[in-house]
Structure formats: C-alpha cells, structure tokens
Design a protein around this motif. Structure first.
Motif: not given
Length: 197
Positions: A153-157, A165-172, A189-197
C-alpha cells in the motif's frame, strides 16, 4: 476501504509516535494529527505560496461525504486509543520558512513570531493499493520490492514542523507491506516527494 484505512492510519501514527531514537529533535516535538483524510495541509504561512505536492491515482474526491466522515470518525477513535493529539494545523502566520531565517533577506521576519518549542502537524491521505503513481517508483532510492506478490500500500503523509528556527513542510509517500508472518502492515520505505522551507 474503512478497514484498510484504519490499519494504514494506525501504522503511520504509531511510526510517528516512535521516531528514530537518533532523531532527538523529533522525539521532543509536540505532535498533532489531523483525522481528516487529506494529502496536504496548505500554506506554511498566509504570505507564502501553497506547496504543490503530488497526488496519487486515487483521492478523497472519489469518496462520498459520508465515507469521508466515517473515515474521519474512525481515525479519531484510533488517535484516542493511541493517546495522540487530534486537530488541525498549528498557526504561526509571522513565523517564516526555516530556510528564510538563514538568508540575507530575512531581516523582515518577526523575531517572536515562532514558538519556543517544536511542533509537528501530520496529515494522512487515503491509502492506495500498490506503489501508486510512477513518480514514486522514479524517486525510490532502494531496489525494487523483493516480493511482487506481497500486499503493498502507498499513502501520502504530509508533515508541517514549526519551531524556534522557522517552519517547513514535507510530503512523503509511505510504502507499506503486509508481513506474511504476522499479517500486519509495516513501513518499508518513506519516499520524499515534495518540500518547502
């Protein structure tokens, strides 16, 4: 779908509640989990562009409102059982992205706008049977799954972290496989798909 979502959601939350012991920062963070089945949670701050994440081939849009409500209620019960905080995102509109604090143009950031302790906000999407979109396979760092007949199974988290020190956002994309010995889903496994810092 309800049974699978419950199992996947509980697996994600249990893993998030027990971070890698080497990551002492993650273990000290307050964690809040959204019971709503979503794939991302919007802006890092009101002035920033919305991070664009990847969608899997199946989404919340394909479910009825009643189904989404049942999933959310079921997830709330799981969070109560695990003694995890349920709720929406933390809001710190004046707290800039983590990278902007170290850049030359960060002088406009309000020094007291960020919290003094770290907080995490987690959202979990609807599970998808298989390894989902082709992008997941392209971004994977490990060899192909060893047993193609196993239930995967795959799920987006998505995770927002906010702290001094601030904010960040990550999608796996989390890849989970059913263990044939005990019959439970486990993170492979966790696959990093997208991020914003």
């Amino acid at each position: 779908m309800l049974a699978t979502d419950a199992e996947v959601f509980e697996t994600v939350v249990r893993n998030e509640l027990s971070p890698d012991p080497a990551d002492s920062v993650a273990s000290l963070r307050v964690m809040r989990v959204d019971s709503r089945p979503v794939t991302d949670n919007g802006d890092l701050s009101p002035n920033s562009a919305r991070p664009t994440g990847f969608d899997l081939d199946q989404g919340v849009d394909s479910l009825s409102e009643a189904s989404v409500a049942r999933i959310a209620d079921q997830r709330k019960a799981i969070l109560r059982d695990l003694r995890a905080e349920e709720g929406g995102p933390f809001t710190y509109p004046g707290c800039p992205g983590a990278r902007s604090r170290t850049s030359a143009d960060s002088a406009g950031a309000s020094p007291g706008a960020c919290p003094s302790t770290w907080r995490r906000y987690i959202t979990v999407g609807i599970p998808y049977r298989g390894t989902a979109a082709a992008i997941v396979d392209k971004l994977r760092t490990r060899a192909p799954l060893p047993d193609s007949s196993a239930e995967v199974w795959t799920v987006l988290v998505a995770e927002n972290s906010v702290g001094p020190s601030g904010q960040d956002w990550r999608q796996y994309a989390w890849l989970l496989r059913r263990d044939p010995e005990n019959g439970r889903l486990a993170l492979i496994e966790k696959v990093l798909l997208s991020w914003a810092e």
